[in-house]
Design a protein around this motif. Structure first.
Motif, PDB file in Angstrom:
ATOM      1  N   ALA A 185       0.766  -1.188  -0.139  1.00  0.00           N
ATOM      2  CA  ALA A 185      -0.076  -0.018   0.106  1.00  0.00           C
ATOM      3  C   ALA A 185       0.832   1.265   0.322  1.00  0.00           C
ATOM      4  N   GLY A 186       1.994   1.063   0.810  1.00  0.00           N
ATOM      5  CA  GLY A 186       2.928   2.370   0.958  1.00  0.00           C
ATOM      6  C   GLY A 186       3.345   2.685  -0.434  1.00  0.00           C
ATOM      7  N   GLN A 187       3.906   1.417  -1.141  1.00  0.00           N
ATOM      8  CA  GLN A 187       4.540   1.914  -2.362  1.00  0.00           C
ATOM      9  C   GLN A 187       3.625   2.324  -3.597  1.00  0.00           C
ATOM     10  N   ILE A 188       2.259   1.871  -3.563  1.00  0.00           N
ATOM     11  CA  ILE A 188       1.453   2.163  -4.349  1.00  0.00           C
ATOM     12  C   ILE A 188       1.044   3.765  -4.048  1.00  0.00           C
ATOM     13  N   TRP A 189       0.983   4.046  -2.810  1.00  0.00           N
ATOM     14  CA  TRP A 189       0.919   5.561  -2.287  1.00  0.00           C
ATOM     15  C   TRP A 189       1.982   6.435  -3.139  1.00  0.00           C
ATOM     16  N   ARG A 190       2.921   5.946  -3.137  1.00  0.00           N
ATOM     17  CA  ARG A 190       4.117   6.894  -3.956  1.00  0.00           C
ATOM     18  C   ARG A 190       3.888   7.077  -5.158  1.00  0.00           C
ATOM     19  N   GLU A 191       3.183   5.955  -5.753  1.00  0.00           N
ATOM     20  CA  GLU A 191       3.152   6.194  -7.130  1.00  0.00           C
ATOM     21  C   GLU A 191       2.072   7.167  -7.395  1.00  0.00           C
ATOM     22  N   TYR A 192       1.228   7.089  -6.476  1.00  0.00           N
ATOM     23  CA  TYR A 192      -0.003   8.204  -6.555  1.00  0.00           C
ATOM     24  C   TYR A 192       0.411   9.475  -6.419  1.00  0.00           C
ATOM     25  N   LEU A 193       1.509   9.633  -5.228  1.00  0.00           N
ATOM     26  CA  LEU A 193       1.947  10.733  -5.173  1.00  0.00           C
ATOM     27  C   LEU A 193       2.573  11.435  -6.194  1.00  0.00           C
ATOM     28  N   LEU A 194       3.135  10.765  -7.204  1.00  0.00           N
ATOM     29  CA  LEU A 194       3.866  11.497  -8.409  1.00  0.00           C
ATOM     30  C   LEU A 194       2.740  11.320  -9.561  1.00  0.00           C
ATOM     31  N   VAL A 195       1.862  10.206  -9.781  1.00  0.00           N
ATOM     32  CA  VAL A 195       0.763  10.368 -10.858  1.00  0.00           C
ATOM     33  C   VAL A 195      -0.410  11.387 -10.696  1.00  0.00           C
ATOM     34  N   GLY A 196      -0.666  11.568  -9.228  1.00  0.00           N
ATOM     35  CA  GLY A 196      -1.892  12.263  -8.838  1.00  0.00           C
ATOM     36  C   GLY A 196      -3.322  11.583  -9.416  1.00  0.00           C
ATOM     37  N   SER A 301     -14.243  31.269  13.836  1.00  0.00           N
ATOM     38  CA  SER A 301     -12.928  31.887  13.745  1.00  0.00           C
ATOM     39  C   SER A 301     -11.854  31.914  13.078  1.00  0.00           C
ATOM     40  N   ALA A 302     -12.297  31.408  11.735  1.00  0.00           N
ATOM     41  CA  ALA A 302     -11.702  31.219  10.376  1.00  0.00           C
ATOM     42  C   ALA A 302     -10.904  32.689   9.714  1.00  0.00           C
ATOM     43  N   GLU A 303      -9.814  32.753   9.547  1.00  0.00           N
ATOM     44  CA  GLU A 303      -9.418  34.038   9.118  1.00  0.00           C
ATOM     45  C   GLU A 303      -9.105  34.016   7.604  1.00  0.00           C
ATOM     46  N   GLU A 304      -9.927  34.643   6.801  1.00  0.00           N
ATOM     47  CA  GLU A 304      -9.692  34.520   5.283  1.00  0.00           C
ATOM     48  C   GLU A 304      -8.601  35.034   4.706  1.00  0.00           C
ATOM     49  N   ASP A 305      -7.756  36.073   5.430  1.00  0.00           N
ATOM     50  CA  ASP A 305      -6.582  36.425   4.861  1.00  0.00           C
ATOM     51  C   ASP A 305      -5.226  35.722   5.577  1.00  0.00           C
ATOM     52  N   ASN A 306      -5.411  34.584   6.214  1.00  0.00           N
ATOM     53  CA  ASN A 306      -4.450  33.747   6.771  1.00  0.00           C
ATOM     54  C   ASN A 306      -4.513  32.376   6.465  1.00  0.00           C
ATOM     55  N   LEU A 307      -3.912  32.034   5.180  1.00  0.00           N
ATOM     56  CA  LEU A 307      -4.100  30.720   4.699  1.00  0.00           C
ATOM     57  C   LEU A 307      -3.209  30.130   4.124  1.00  0.00           C
ATOM     58  N   LYS A 308      -3.498  28.743   3.720  1.00  0.00           N
ATOM     59  CA  LYS A 308      -2.209  27.715   3.042  1.00  0.00           C
ATOM     60  C   LYS A 308      -3.297  27.540   1.688  1.00  0.00           C
ATOM     61  N   CYS A 309      -2.499  27.309   0.620  1.00  0.00           N
ATOM     62  CA  CYS A 309      -3.072  27.105  -0.526  1.00  0.00           C
ATOM     63  C   CYS A 309      -2.435  26.111  -1.381  1.00  0.00           C
ATOM     64  N   TYR A 310      -3.225  25.041  -1.359  1.00  0.00           N
ATOM     65  CA  TYR A 310      -2.789  23.625  -2.136  1.00  0.00           C
ATOM     66  C   TYR A 310      -3.334  23.568  -3.503  1.00  0.00           C
ATOM     67  N   LEU A 311      -2.579  22.828  -4.347  1.00  0.00           N
ATOM     68  CA  LEU A 311      -2.882  22.476  -5.643  1.00  0.00           C
ATOM     69  C   LEU A 311      -3.941  21.543  -5.609  1.00  0.00           C
ATOM     70  N   CYS A 312      -5.186  21.545  -6.584  1.00  0.00           N
ATOM     71  CA  CYS A 312      -6.209  20.659  -6.403  1.00  0.00           C
ATOM     72  C   CYS A 312      -5.632  19.152  -6.614  1.00  0.00           C
ATOM     73  N   ASP A 313      -4.441  19.049  -7.411  1.00  0.00           N
ATOM     74  CA  ASP A 313      -3.984  17.602  -7.654  1.00  0.00           C
ATOM     75  C   ASP A 313      -2.464  17.612  -7.465  1.00  0.00           C
ATOM     76  N   THR A 314      -2.134  16.511  -6.594  1.00  0.00           N
ATOM     77  CA  THR A 314      -0.516  16.533  -6.166  1.00  0.00           C
ATOM     78  C   THR A 314       0.267  16.021  -7.505  1.00  0.00           C
TER      79      THR A 314
END
Length: 453
Positions: A185-196, A301-314
């Motif tokens: 499962a860990g190896q397939i996860w790493r494939e998924y990490l790169l393929v997305g 108490s969520a701050e709109e101007d204090n955020l992290k931004c992730y891409l939709c697909d790794t």
């Protein structure tokens, strides 16, 4: 290739409503919306009609414009144009790429009230101004968001349904997988990490088993996204482009909060708020807001101007990380896959966990506090979830989630968070490559189980 999608089950739930609403499949471009709509229509209805408004001729659009006040005439001419017969109460009409012709979307209210057929829409960039101005958004419209594959869907696509089920069962039972399956499962996860999880990327990988071929597919998708930003971004186009291109560099930092100076040295959030909204609404990024006072009402108490931004697909993020070259070789990806080449894996790992949470319905929130005078107040919790807590009669509590890309780590921030917020805190999660283990209220979970959260 047709892939099994979790959203299919949501569409089945909608269909049980017996025509009381239409359903809109909304998501980023190239996530498989049209394919899902066609498959659902084929499998679940006796007859169907798909109208793609990206290619529909003016003759079809004129039928919508001229006969909206007479549904009987509308159907007479529309069905004659396409030469189809539809069975009442067992037919689906799909408005594909409905954002291209907002008139059709505004017509949904009358069509649902008419009641003879079911209606599905697909679209991207649904909420941008030019796609909603001068139309009434139908209240008779349910929404289903379609994201890139999570890891469970990736396993399904590979034909590993049994492993996916074992992972889910292990999470529920809190019993680790056997060592051999854990490694697999860990190896397939790493494939998924790169393929997305973009369907075209997954299909390229399954057909070629060549990361270079997959990388070329991902580059085409990234080019399409950048073109969409410039074409449809309006006044926010240049700022949205700057944010989009800055995501990899921001996530490569130890503290992954988005610093606007990365987009422009004199940037202010009020100037960039629209660009962040546009990118998130287009499902190109997942924004994660800081919460200053964690309770079961995280957004209070969520701050709109204090955020992290992730891409939709790794997978797209991995390609952007190699963006300093025109193409990326299969050998380079293989070296990353087997740990022979050092890259900032923390960047990819946190992004891919964000992807799992977003796909499975979580709005992304985190907790960050810096206090130079009080070290016990300084902490960073990657994600906050609200979950039922078995030790409090299954009442909801805040679950902090820490993401670790290696097997060596500390949990100081979790310790501080628990001490500070005490009774507000439920199950704590540490996601890492380690095997599953439970210690009191702290649950150490393999990264490949993150879709179970």
């Amino acid at each position: 290739m047709i892939f099994k999608r979790k959203a299919y089950e949501l569409l089945l739930e909608w269909k049980k409503g017996n025509g009381k609403s239409a359903v809109l499949i909304e998501g980023a471009r190239r996530t498989g919306k049209s394919t899902l709509a066609e498959e659902f229509a084929h499998n679940e209805y006796a007859s169907s009609l798909l109208i793609n408004f990206e290619t529909a001729p003016e003759a079809v659009k004129s039928i919508f414009n001229d006969y909206r006040n007479n549904v009987d005439e509308f159907f007479k001419y529309l069905l004659a144009y396409y030469g189809v017969r539809l069975k009442e109460r067992d037919a689906l009409i799909v408005f594909d790429e409905v954002q291209r012709f907002p008139v059709a979307r505004s017509f949904i209210k009358q069509l649902v009230a008419d009641g003879r057929y079911d209606y599905m829409e697909t679209g991207s960039l649904i909420s941008i101004k030019k796609n909603v101005e001068d139309i009434i958004i139908p209240s008779e419209e349910d929404k289903v968001e379609l994201w890139p594959f999570d890891f469970e869907e990736f396993l399904w696509a590979r034909g590993d349904e049994q492993l996916a089920a074992l992972i889910a069962d292990a999470f529920v039972s809190k019993k680790p997988l056997p060592e051999a399956l854990h490694k697999r499962a860990g190896q397939i996860w790493r494939e998924y990490l790169l393929v997305g999880g973009m369907p075209q990327s997954v299909n390229s990988y399954l057909e070629s088993n060549d990361f270079a071929v997959v990388d070329a597919t991902k580059r085409r998708i990234l080019n399409l996204y950048r073109e969409d930003i410039m074409k449809f971004g309006g006044d926010d186009a240049s700022r949205a482009t700057a944010i989009f291109n800055a995501v990899p560099g921001q996530l490569a930092k130890h503290e992954k909060k988005f610093t606007l100076a990365a987009a422009h040295k004199n940037a202010r959030y009020r100037e960039y708020a629209g660009a962040f909204f546009w990118l998130a609404d287009a499902h190109m990024v997942n924004t994660c807001l800081n919460v200053t006072d964690p309770t079961v009402g995280l957004d209070l108490s969520a701050e709109e101007d204090n955020l992290k931004c992730y891409l939709c697909d790794t997978g797209l993020l991995a390609t952007m990380a190699f963006g300093d070259r025109r193409k990326t070789s299969n050998e380079l990806y293989q070296n990353v896959l087997f740990g022979k080449l050092n890259i900032n894996e923390g960047m990819l790992t946190e992004n891919i966990v964000a992807q799992q949470l977003a796909v499975n319905g979580h709005r992304l929130r985190f907790y960050s506090r810096r206090d130079k005078a009080k070290s016990q107040e300084t902490m960073e919790i990657d994600f906050l979830l609200v979950r039922e807590y078995e030790n409090a009669a299954f009442k909801q509590r805040v679950s902090p989630v820490e993401v670790k890309s290696s097997t060596r780590f500390s949990t100081k921030s979790l310790d501080k968070f628990k001490a500070k917020f005490n009774k507000r805190v439920g199950t704590e999660f540490v996601l890492s490559p380690r095997v599953l283990k439970k210690e009191g209220d702290r649950f150490f979970v393999p990264l490949y189980m993150s879709f179970c959260l």
